[in-house]
Design an enzyme around this catalytic site. Structure first.
Site, PDB file in Angstrom:
ATOM      1  N   TYR A 121       0.827  -1.214   0.000  1.00 42.78           N
ATOM      2  CA  TYR A 121       0.000   0.000   0.000  1.00 42.78           C
ATOM      3  C   TYR A 121       0.860   1.262   0.000  1.00 42.78           C
ATOM      4  O   TYR A 121       0.415   2.314  -0.449  1.00 42.78           O
ATOM      5  CB  TYR A 121      -0.898   0.037   1.254  1.00 42.78           C
ATOM      6  N   LYS A 155       3.297 -15.279   2.587  1.00 40.74           N
ATOM      7  CA  LYS A 155       3.516 -15.994   1.327  1.00 40.74           C
ATOM      8  C   LYS A 155       5.018 -16.180   1.197  1.00 40.74           C
ATOM      9  O   LYS A 155       5.662 -15.719   0.249  1.00 40.74           O
ATOM     10  CB  LYS A 155       2.907 -15.157   0.180  1.00 40.74           C
ATOM     11  N   ASP A 172      -2.854 -18.242   0.735  1.00 44.17           N
ATOM     12  CA  ASP A 172      -3.862 -18.950  -0.071  1.00 44.17           C
ATOM     13  C   ASP A 172      -4.532 -20.038   0.761  1.00 44.17           C
ATOM     14  O   ASP A 172      -5.755 -20.208   0.738  1.00 44.17           O
ATOM     15  CB  ASP A 172      -3.246 -19.517  -1.369  1.00 44.17           C
ATOM     16  N   ASP A 213      -6.303  -7.028   4.508  1.00 44.12           N
ATOM     17  CA  ASP A 213      -7.450  -6.375   3.879  1.00 44.12           C
ATOM     18  C   ASP A 213      -8.375  -7.423   3.283  1.00 44.12           C
ATOM     19  O   ASP A 213      -9.589  -7.438   3.520  1.00 44.12           O
ATOM     20  CB  ASP A 213      -6.957  -5.417   2.791  1.00 44.12           C
ATOM     21  N   ASP A 239     -12.331  -9.087   4.850  1.00 42.79           N
ATOM     22  CA  ASP A 239     -13.607  -9.033   4.126  1.00 42.79           C
ATOM     23  C   ASP A 239     -14.169 -10.448   4.005  1.00 42.79           C
ATOM     24  O   ASP A 239     -15.354 -10.700   4.202  1.00 42.79           O
ATOM     25  CB  ASP A 239     -13.432  -8.454   2.710  1.00 42.79           C
TER      26      ASP A 239
HETATM   27  C1  IPM Z   1     -10.252  -1.204   4.401  1.00 49.25           C
HETATM   28  C2  IPM Z   1     -10.539  -0.644   3.038  1.00 49.25           C
HETATM   29  C3  IPM Z   1      -9.410   0.263   2.604  1.00 49.25           C
HETATM   30  C4  IPM Z   1      -8.165  -0.585   2.559  1.00 49.25           C
HETATM   31  C5  IPM Z   1      -9.641   0.997   1.281  1.00 49.25           C
HETATM   32  C6  IPM Z   1     -10.896   1.807   1.285  1.00 49.25           C
HETATM   33  C7  IPM Z   1      -8.461   1.842   0.880  1.00 49.25           C
HETATM   34  O1  IPM Z   1     -10.781  -1.649   2.135  1.00 49.25           O
HETATM   35  O2  IPM Z   1     -10.085  -0.417   5.354  1.00 49.25           O
HETATM   36  O3  IPM Z   1     -10.192  -2.418   4.545  1.00 49.25           O
HETATM   37  O4  IPM Z   1      -7.905  -1.256   1.549  1.00 49.25           O
HETATM   38  O5  IPM Z   1      -7.416  -0.571   3.527  1.00 49.25           O
HETATM   39 MG    MG Z   2     -10.868  -3.594   2.993  1.00 53.83          MG
END
Ligand code: IPM
Ligand code: MG
Length: 356
Positions: free
Chosen positions: A142, A190, A222, A246, A250
């Site tokens: 990032y 990884k 993975d 990240d 999710d």
């Molecule tokens: C998160 C989000 C952010 C990230 C985005 C919006 C830049 O997905 O906080 O998880 O990737 O960190």
């Molecule tokens: Mg995110």
């Protein structure tokens, strides 16, 4: 206690969900005799529109001067669909993380008994799942330099960089979390491909003897992506680098039943930030339908981590559980009789005020 909270509502559904968290914070504070001051500041696309900068210096000053930051969401389709945009809302979020030194993002994942049937995963797989994902937040791909495009525009590059000290501080935090929990730590990387992952492994291996009670394992990302879904109960604390964290978190929200339920705390060198893990959900903006619970639960984390007020955090979590039990929930959880975002906020605040 005096609580000075910076409020960065951001884009999309940000303002709507943050408003509900504020109702809840007010209810808890009234009940427990705290006095809260909110200072609102601009971020994201809203800040680009107003001042051309997604994390303006004034906003940074407000954050630095506060005890905690309540953050909504960032992101706007106007920018998503314009890959050439020079300034993007997400730069505000990343800039904030970097300037506040928020190197650790803590994302607890657990299930609510009343929602077990909502997870697309089988009940017996998710029931009792309870782990914490600790995501490194200010390093890796990032932020690595160089990042960009070749002059002819036909080549693009991102660079993943980690320094030893960055791995050490997040690993220490993860070991400490494990010590306070079930003493199991899983480091996700990884290392079979990436040099940065091999540095992570080396550092964590070196630290392991300091924590003899912690059962440490390493897992390739993975494989971890599969195991989180296949057998979530095996995890206690997961620590991983920025981008893996990240993606995996999710994915992990599926265990809970809705992305609208997962809170997070970002902690580091300066003021801590509390935000839902979901994004700005532009399709729902202004419709009063978004689930405010991830933000409300982020406020609970704020009481716990920033103010060390565990009882207040518990009051908020009790209210959330009660709303789920009574089915007083938004449409992502109940399609047949959904409640509005603001109705859920009012219900929770009411519940807390009445809670003996
Ligand atoms: C998160 C989000 C952010 C990230 C985005 C919006 C830049 O997905 O906080 O998880 O990737 O960190
Ligand atoms: Mg995110």
């Amino acid at each position: 206690m005096k609580l000075n909270i910076a409020v960065l509502a951001g884009d999309g559904i940000g303002p709507e969900i943050v408003e509900q968290a504020i109702k809840v914070i007010d209810a808890v504070s009234d009940k427990m005799g705290h006095s809260v001051t909110y200072t609102y500041a601009l971020t994201g696309a809203a800040a680009i529109d107003a001042v051309g900068d997604p994390y303006p210096p004034e906003t940074h000053e407000v954050c630095m001067a506060s005890d905690a930051v309540l953050f909504g969401a960032i992101g706007d389709p106007r920018f998503d669909n314009d890959p050439k945009a020079k300034v993007r809302p997400e730069m505000g979020l990343l800039g904030m993380r970097q300037k506040l030194g928020l190197y650790a993002n803590i994302r607890p994942v657990s299930t609510f008994p009343s929602l077990l049937h909502k997870s697309p995963l089988r009940k017996e797989l998710v029931e009792g799942a309870d782990f914490i994902a600790i995501r490194e937040l200010t390093g890796g791909i990032y932020f690595g330099k160089p990042q960009g495009r070749s002059e002819d525009g036909n080549t693009a590059y991102d660079t993943c960089v980690y320094h030893r000290f960055e791995v050490e501080r997040i690993a220490k935090l993860a070991f400490d979390f494990a010590m306070r929990r079930r003493k199991k730590l899983c480091m996700v990387d990884k290392a079979n491909v990436l040099a940065t992952s091999r540095l992570w492994r080396e550092v964590v291996q070196e630290m392991a003897p300091t924590y003899p009670e912690v059962e440490l394992e390493y897992m390739f990302v993975d494989n971890a992506a599969m195991q989180i879904i296949q057998w979530p109960k095996r995890f206690d604390v997961i620590v991983t680098e920025n981008m893996f964290g990240d993606i995996l978190t999710d994915e992990a929200s599926v265990i809970t039943g809705s992305l609208g339920l997962l809170p997070s705390a970002s902690i580091g060198l300066h003021t801590s930030v509390f935000e839902p893990i979901h994004g700005s959900y532009p399709q729902a903006t202004g419709k009063n339908i978004a689930n405010p619970l991830a933000t409300v639960l982020s406020a609970a984390l704020m009481f716990e981590y920033a103010f060390k007020l565990d009882h207040e955090a518990a009051l908020i979590r009790n209210a959330v559980e009660a709303s789920l039990l009574s089915g007083f929930v938004t449409e992502d959880i109940d399609k047949t009789d959904p409640k509005k975002t603001s109705e859920v906020g009012d219900w929770l605040a009411e519940y807390i005020r009445a809670d003996k």
